[in-house]
Scaffold this motif. Sequence first.
Motif, short mmCIF file in Angstrom:
data_model
loop_
_atom_site.label_atom_id
_atom_site.label_comp_id
_atom_site.label_asym_id
_atom_site.label_seq_id
_atom_site.Cartn_x
_atom_site.Cartn_y
_atom_site.Cartn_z
N MET A 1 51.05 68.18 74.75
CA MET A 1 49.48 68.03 75.63
C MET A 1 49.25 66.96 75.59
O MET A 1 48.86 67.52 76.61
N ARG A 2 49.57 66.12 75.61
CA ARG A 2 49.10 65.31 75.63
C ARG A 2 50.04 65.11 77.48
O ARG A 2 49.11 63.97 78.78
N ARG A 3 51.52 65.46 77.36
CA ARG A 3 51.67 65.46 79.18
C ARG A 3 51.63 66.00 79.62
O ARG A 3 51.08 65.83 80.83
N LEU A 4 50.86 67.51 79.54
CA LEU A 4 49.95 68.26 80.48
C LEU A 4 48.98 67.54 81.16
O LEU A 4 48.25 68.06 82.12
N VAL A 5 47.91 66.86 80.08
CA VAL A 5 46.63 66.69 80.47
C VAL A 5 46.55 65.54 81.29
O VAL A 5 45.90 65.61 82.11
N GLU A 6 47.77 64.60 81.37
CA GLU A 6 48.27 63.33 81.99
C GLU A 6 48.98 64.11 83.65
O GLU A 6 49.20 62.83 84.31
N ASN A 7 49.62 64.67 84.28
CA ASN A 7 49.51 65.70 84.69
C ASN A 7 48.29 66.38 86.09
O ASN A 7 48.29 66.85 86.12
N ASP A 8 47.90 65.04 87.51
CA ASP A 8 47.33 65.64 87.67
C ASP A 8 47.61 67.07 88.81
O ASP A 8 46.58 67.31 88.97
N ARG A 9 48.90 66.85 88.97
CA ARG A 9 49.06 67.52 90.29
C ARG A 9 49.12 69.34 89.40
O ARG A 9 48.68 70.04 89.85
N LEU A 10 48.98 69.68 88.74
CA LEU A 10 49.06 70.55 87.92
C LEU A 10 46.95 71.11 87.33
O LEU A 10 46.93 72.32 87.23
N TRP A 11 46.71 70.25 87.39
CA TRP A 11 45.01 70.54 87.86
C TRP A 11 44.00 70.71 88.73
O TRP A 11 42.87 71.47 88.33
N GLY A 12 44.91 70.81 89.89
CA GLY A 12 44.01 70.29 91.29
C GLY A 12 42.02 69.67 90.90
O GLY A 12 42.13 68.25 90.46
N THR A 13 41.21 70.46 90.74
CA THR A 13 39.82 69.76 90.59
C THR A 13 39.23 70.40 88.97
O THR A 13 38.21 70.18 88.75
N THR A 14 40.33 70.99 88.05
CA THR A 14 39.85 71.49 87.85
C THR A 14 39.21 70.91 86.07
O THR A 14 40.29 70.30 85.52
N PRO A 15 38.18 71.07 85.70
CA PRO A 15 38.46 69.99 84.89
C PRO A 15 38.65 69.95 83.35
O PRO A 15 39.47 71.07 82.85
N ARG A 16 39.18 69.22 82.46
CA ARG A 16 40.56 69.24 81.61
C ARG A 16 39.82 67.82 80.68
O ARG A 16 39.03 67.10 80.51
N PRO A 17 40.32 68.23 78.87
CA PRO A 17 39.73 67.35 78.27
C PRO A 17 41.45 66.19 78.68
O PRO A 17 41.62 65.89 79.07
N THR A 18 40.37 64.74 77.39
CA THR A 18 41.57 63.79 78.62
C THR A 18 42.42 63.56 77.59
O THR A 18 41.74 64.35 76.13
N ALA A 19 43.54 62.65 76.98
CA ALA A 19 44.05 62.55 76.30
C ALA A 19 43.76 62.07 75.05
O ALA A 19 44.33 62.75 74.05
N ALA A 20 42.37 61.14 75.11
CA ALA A 20 41.84 60.81 73.74
C ALA A 20 41.73 61.91 73.01
O ALA A 20 41.71 62.04 71.94
N ASP A 21 40.38 63.18 73.80
CA ASP A 21 40.39 63.89 73.15
C ASP A 21 41.91 64.95 72.27
O ASP A 21 41.03 65.62 71.68
N ILE A 22 42.86 65.18 73.13
CA ILE A 22 44.05 65.23 72.72
C ILE A 22 44.18 65.06 71.65
O ILE A 22 44.37 65.21 70.28
N ASP A 23 44.43 63.91 71.50
CA ASP A 23 44.47 62.76 69.95
C ASP A 23 43.79 63.38 69.21
O ASP A 23 44.48 63.19 68.25
N ASP A 24 41.95 62.93 69.61
CA ASP A 24 41.48 63.47 68.05
C ASP A 24 41.80 65.37 67.76
O ASP A 24 41.26 64.86 66.84
N PHE A 25 41.75 65.35 68.52
CA PHE A 25 41.67 66.97 68.38
C PHE A 25 43.04 67.88 66.93
O PHE A 25 42.94 68.40 66.20
N VAL A 26 43.87 66.03 67.17
CA VAL A 26 45.46 67.03 66.07
C VAL A 26 44.37 67.44 65.39
O VAL A 26 45.36 68.01 64.53
N MET A 27 43.91 66.26 64.40
CA MET A 27 43.74 66.49 63.31
C MET A 27 42.94 68.18 63.00
O MET A 27 43.33 68.28 62.03
N TRP A 28 41.53 67.79 63.47
CA TRP A 28 41.17 69.57 63.69
C TRP A 28 42.26 70.67 63.58
O TRP A 28 42.84 71.37 63.00
#
Length: 275
Positions: A42-69
């Motif tokens: 999931m971190r790799r996906l959010v860090e790949n700018d090519r996949l997102w264009g101008t679409t808002p996305r979580p940050t890598a830190a958000d993904i880190d915090d989500f793991v426990m949830w």
Amino acid sequence: MTPLVVLPFPAIDPVLIEVGPFALRWYALAYIVGILLAWRYMRRLVENDRLWGTTPRPTAADIDDFVMWGTLGIIIGGRLGYVLFYNPAYYLANPLEALAVWSGGMSFHGGFIGTVAAMILFARSRGLSIWTLFDLAGCAAPIGIFFGRIANFINAELWGRPADVPWAFVFPGAGPEPRHPSQLYEAALEGVILFLVLRVLSTRFPLLQKPGFLAGAFAFGYGLGRSIAEFYRVPDAHIGYLSGFFTMGMLLSVPMILAGLAVMYWSARKPRLQP
């Protein structure tokens, strides 16, 4: 018809490491490895700018915090789903056994519901797009499913129906008949194949820019793969077949297939999100 060659079941101890009262089981290790690899993906996906264009996305830190949830959603939902869907009478008579997660007994459909609830709560707490978080989790979920099914095989549980195929196994505790290794079928269908399909959809097409589509594709793909595998898998003994060949696994998968199709159709018709 009995096959000429029957594969001996590999005698793998369900306990990987045991030191005093502490025991690390393959089942627990599968969950740990699956969650860690899904998090990294999931971190790799959010860090790949090519996949997102101008679409808002979580940050890598958000993904880190989500793991426990997400982990809590998987464990609590998976256990509650097994207790409520598959053996409510037993756990009503033995309520403390419902807490014994280490003894096995997890429902994918329950874990799916628990994870969805965790994602909704987390997305709202961070002001994130719920559907984008669903997409990311859907792309990564087959990793954990793969390891979970391999652990089912090691534990010699959820075995298949009697078979005469050359790769049939005689599972301990399942009688003398050779059987389909249905756990490995599910690892391939719900894990490897579904992961590769979602990998292609997410990296070769701009579908992360259409929130919800990949989540729908995951729900549809899992439901379809699970339904196919149910034709080779023995249903739980205390439930059996609901009607003819129809099983509880199929019943729980039908809503996922229908919902997945509906979400993909809805997402495909929506314009791309702008920041």
